[in-house]
Design a protein around this motif. Structure first.
Motif, PDB file in Angstrom:
ATOM      1  N   MET A   1       0.879  -1.019   0.083  1.00  0.00           N
ATOM      2  CA  MET A   1       0.085   0.135   0.083  1.00  0.00           C
ATOM      3  C   MET A   1       0.807   1.286   0.181  1.00  0.00           C
ATOM      4  O   MET A   1       1.680   1.274   0.692  1.00  0.00           O
ATOM      5  N   THR A   2       0.788   2.001  -0.801  1.00  0.00           N
ATOM      6  CA  THR A   2       1.445   3.255  -0.949  1.00  0.00           C
ATOM      7  C   THR A   2       0.953   4.432  -0.004  1.00  0.00           C
ATOM      8  O   THR A   2      -0.290   4.321   0.481  1.00  0.00           O
ATOM      9  N   THR A   3       1.752   5.509   0.284  1.00  0.00           N
ATOM     10  CA  THR A   3       1.240   6.502   1.068  1.00  0.00           C
ATOM     11  C   THR A   3       0.183   7.429   0.553  1.00  0.00           C
ATOM     12  O   THR A   3      -0.954   7.671   1.146  1.00  0.00           O
ATOM     13  N   GLU A   4      -0.097   7.379  -0.891  1.00  0.00           N
ATOM     14  CA  GLU A   4      -1.299   7.837  -1.421  1.00  0.00           C
ATOM     15  C   GLU A   4      -2.783   7.508  -1.185  1.00  0.00           C
ATOM     16  O   GLU A   4      -3.614   7.965  -1.106  1.00  0.00           O
ATOM     17  N   SER A   5      -2.634   6.071  -0.970  1.00  0.00           N
ATOM     18  CA  SER A   5      -3.700   5.387  -1.077  1.00  0.00           C
ATOM     19  C   SER A   5      -4.098   5.156   0.648  1.00  0.00           C
ATOM     20  O   SER A   5      -5.172   4.706   0.900  1.00  0.00           O
ATOM     21  N   LYS A   6      -3.421   5.842   1.348  1.00  0.00           N
ATOM     22  CA  LYS A   6      -3.828   5.620   3.012  1.00  0.00           C
ATOM     23  C   LYS A   6      -4.744   6.789   3.398  1.00  0.00           C
ATOM     24  O   LYS A   6      -4.937   7.847   2.653  1.00  0.00           O
ATOM     25  N   ARG A   7      -5.650   6.140   4.059  1.00  0.00           N
ATOM     26  CA  ARG A   7      -6.796   7.235   4.523  1.00  0.00           C
ATOM     27  C   ARG A   7      -6.523   8.002   5.695  1.00  0.00           C
ATOM     28  O   ARG A   7      -5.691   7.523   6.647  1.00  0.00           O
ATOM     29  N   ARG A   8      -6.425   9.093   5.524  1.00  0.00           N
ATOM     30  CA  ARG A   8      -6.409  10.029   6.540  1.00  0.00           C
ATOM     31  C   ARG A   8      -7.485  10.164   7.516  1.00  0.00           C
ATOM     32  O   ARG A   8      -8.628  10.386   6.982  1.00  0.00           O
ATOM     33  N   ARG A   9      -7.154  10.111   8.829  1.00  0.00           N
ATOM     34  CA  ARG A   9      -8.193  10.702   9.857  1.00  0.00           C
ATOM     35  C   ARG A   9      -8.861  11.853   9.719  1.00  0.00           C
ATOM     36  O   ARG A   9      -8.103  13.097   9.464  1.00  0.00           O
ATOM     37  N   LEU A  10     -10.027  12.313   9.875  1.00  0.00           N
ATOM     38  CA  LEU A  10     -10.971  13.233  10.055  1.00  0.00           C
ATOM     39  C   LEU A  10     -10.454  13.975  11.445  1.00  0.00           C
ATOM     40  O   LEU A  10     -10.613  13.433  12.175  1.00  0.00           O
ATOM     41  N   GLU A  11      -9.932  15.229  11.300  1.00  0.00           N
ATOM     42  CA  GLU A  11      -9.776  15.927  12.520  1.00  0.00           C
ATOM     43  C   GLU A  11     -10.672  16.814  12.591  1.00  0.00           C
ATOM     44  O   GLU A  11     -11.291  17.797  11.779  1.00  0.00           O
ATOM     45  N   ARG A  12     -11.585  16.687  14.008  1.00  0.00           N
ATOM     46  CA  ARG A  12     -12.557  17.484  14.296  1.00  0.00           C
ATOM     47  C   ARG A  12     -11.813  18.854  14.841  1.00  0.00           C
ATOM     48  O   ARG A  12     -11.276  19.001  15.425  1.00  0.00           O
ATOM     49  N   SER A  13     -12.773  19.898  14.646  1.00  0.00           N
ATOM     50  CA  SER A  13     -12.376  21.209  15.210  1.00  0.00           C
ATOM     51  C   SER A  13     -12.542  21.262  16.716  1.00  0.00           C
ATOM     52  O   SER A  13     -13.490  20.640  17.412  1.00  0.00           O
ATOM     53  N   PRO A  14     -11.826  21.794  17.453  1.00  0.00           N
ATOM     54  CA  PRO A  14     -11.953  22.109  18.888  1.00  0.00           C
ATOM     55  C   PRO A  14     -13.180  22.656  19.234  1.00  0.00           C
ATOM     56  O   PRO A  14     -13.981  22.276  20.259  1.00  0.00           O
ATOM     57  N   GLU A  15     -13.752  23.666  18.355  1.00  0.00           N
ATOM     58  CA  GLU A  15     -14.951  24.176  18.912  1.00  0.00           C
ATOM     59  C   GLU A  15     -16.074  22.994  18.700  1.00  0.00           C
ATOM     60  O   GLU A  15     -17.151  23.092  19.618  1.00  0.00           O
ATOM     61  N   LEU A  16     -15.950  22.055  17.686  1.00  0.00           N
ATOM     62  CA  LEU A  16     -17.067  21.130  17.728  1.00  0.00           C
ATOM     63  C   LEU A  16     -16.962  20.411  18.800  1.00  0.00           C
ATOM     64  O   LEU A  16     -18.030  19.672  19.155  1.00  0.00           O
ATOM     65  N   LYS A  17     -15.731  19.917  19.358  1.00  0.00           N
ATOM     66  CA  LYS A  17     -15.617  19.048  20.348  1.00  0.00           C
ATOM     67  C   LYS A  17     -16.072  19.596  21.587  1.00  0.00           C
ATOM     68  O   LYS A  17     -16.919  18.894  22.498  1.00  0.00           O
ATOM     69  N   VAL A  18     -15.906  20.880  21.833  1.00  0.00           N
ATOM     70  CA  VAL A  18     -16.563  21.724  22.983  1.00  0.00           C
ATOM     71  C   VAL A  18     -18.090  21.641  22.732  1.00  0.00           C
ATOM     72  O   VAL A  18     -18.745  21.304  23.915  1.00  0.00           O
ATOM     73  N   MET A  19     -18.584  22.014  21.758  1.00  0.00           N
ATOM     74  CA  MET A  19     -19.943  21.906  21.450  1.00  0.00           C
ATOM     75  C   MET A  19     -20.704  20.645  22.076  1.00  0.00           C
ATOM     76  O   MET A  19     -21.423  20.341  22.542  1.00  0.00           O
ATOM     77  N   VAL A  20     -20.157  19.629  21.339  1.00  0.00           N
ATOM     78  CA  VAL A  20     -20.659  18.056  21.283  1.00  0.00           C
ATOM     79  C   VAL A  20     -20.436  17.687  22.962  1.00  0.00           C
ATOM     80  O   VAL A  20     -21.553  17.068  23.468  1.00  0.00           O
ATOM     81  N   LEU A  21     -19.369  18.024  23.631  1.00  0.00           N
ATOM     82  CA  LEU A  21     -19.206  17.485  24.939  1.00  0.00           C
ATOM     83  C   LEU A  21     -20.025  18.502  25.870  1.00  0.00           C
ATOM     84  O   LEU A  21     -20.792  17.791  26.897  1.00  0.00           O
ATOM     85  N   ALA A  22     -20.565  19.558  25.525  1.00  0.00           N
ATOM     86  CA  ALA A  22     -21.690  20.472  26.200  1.00  0.00           C
ATOM     87  C   ALA A  22     -22.880  19.673  26.123  1.00  0.00           C
ATOM     88  O   ALA A  22     -23.675  19.668  27.062  1.00  0.00           O
ATOM     89  N   GLN A  23     -23.171  19.380  24.981  1.00  0.00           N
ATOM     90  CA  GLN A  23     -24.476  18.891  24.636  1.00  0.00           C
ATOM     91  C   GLN A  23     -24.671  17.469  25.400  1.00  0.00           C
ATOM     92  O   GLN A  23     -25.750  17.038  25.950  1.00  0.00           O
ATOM     93  N   CYS A  24     -23.665  16.633  25.178  1.00  0.00           N
ATOM     94  CA  CYS A  24     -23.580  15.451  26.220  1.00  0.00           C
ATOM     95  C   CYS A  24     -23.833  15.779  27.647  1.00  0.00           C
ATOM     96  O   CYS A  24     -24.273  14.891  28.532  1.00  0.00           O
ATOM     97  N   GLU A  25     -23.272  16.834  28.251  1.00  0.00           N
ATOM     98  CA  GLU A  25     -23.617  17.226  29.588  1.00  0.00           C
ATOM     99  C   GLU A  25     -25.057  17.503  30.030  1.00  0.00           C
ATOM    100  O   GLU A  25     -25.301  17.486  31.222  1.00  0.00           O
ATOM    101  N   ARG A  26     -25.755  17.725  29.163  1.00  0.00           N
ATOM    102  CA  ARG A  26     -26.955  18.325  29.378  1.00  0.00           C
ATOM    103  C   ARG A  26     -27.871  17.019  30.059  1.00  0.00           C
ATOM    104  O   ARG A  26     -27.547  15.942  29.677  1.00  0.00           O
ATOM    105  N   PRO A  27     -28.708  17.546  31.058  1.00  0.00           N
ATOM    106  CA  PRO A  27     -29.364  16.368  31.763  1.00  0.00           C
ATOM    107  C   PRO A  27     -30.531  15.526  30.750  1.00  0.00           C
ATOM    108  O   PRO A  27     -30.949  16.097  29.915  1.00  0.00           O
ATOM    109  N   GLY A  28     -30.284  14.098  30.911  1.00  0.00           N
ATOM    110  CA  GLY A  28     -31.093  13.483  29.968  1.00  0.00           C
ATOM    111  C   GLY A  28     -30.518  13.224  28.507  1.00  0.00           C
ATOM    112  O   GLY A  28     -30.961  12.497  27.808  1.00  0.00           O
TER     113      GLY A  28
END
Length: 104
Positions: A1-28
């Motif tokens: 397998m060559t380096t061009e065919s390797k899949r790169r991981r998607l990097e999520r923005s820090p803002e998205l992470k903060v938003m998702v984590l805040a939503q997970c903390e909501r009651p219920g």
């Protein structure tokens, strides 16, 4: 397998992470439902939560250590007596602990 065919991981923005984590903390809130709403795998969100918890714990431990050092530095040391010294008494005692009789 060559380096061009390797899949790169998607990097999520820090803002998205903060938003998702805040939503997970909501009651219920369900981590799985929040993750699906953002098109993210729930295991990834669980990993973010674990990482955030570890970072919070490490920061708290470091702060406790700093507080402990500050308290130690401000502590007033108690005067130490030599272990063989005895408190001053006005009554003479014999070496065996019995009271000596004095004339007069």
């Amino acid at each position: 397998m060559t380096t061009e065919s390797k899949r790169r991981r998607l990097e999520r923005s820090p803002e998205l992470k903060v938003m998702v984590l805040a939503q997970c903390e909501r009651p219920g809130a369900s981590v799985a439902n929040v993750a699906m709403a953002h098109g993210i795998n729930a295991n990834l969100v669980h990993g973010w939560r674990r990482l955030e918890r570890e970072q919070r714990h490490a920061a708290s431990a470091a702060l406790d250590e700093v507080r402990g050092d500050a308290e130690e530095a401000n502590a007033v040391p108690f005067p130490r007596r030599h272990r063989h010294s005895r408190p001053h008494t006005s009554r003479p005692y014999a070496t065996d602990g019995s009271r000596m009789r004095t004339a007069g």
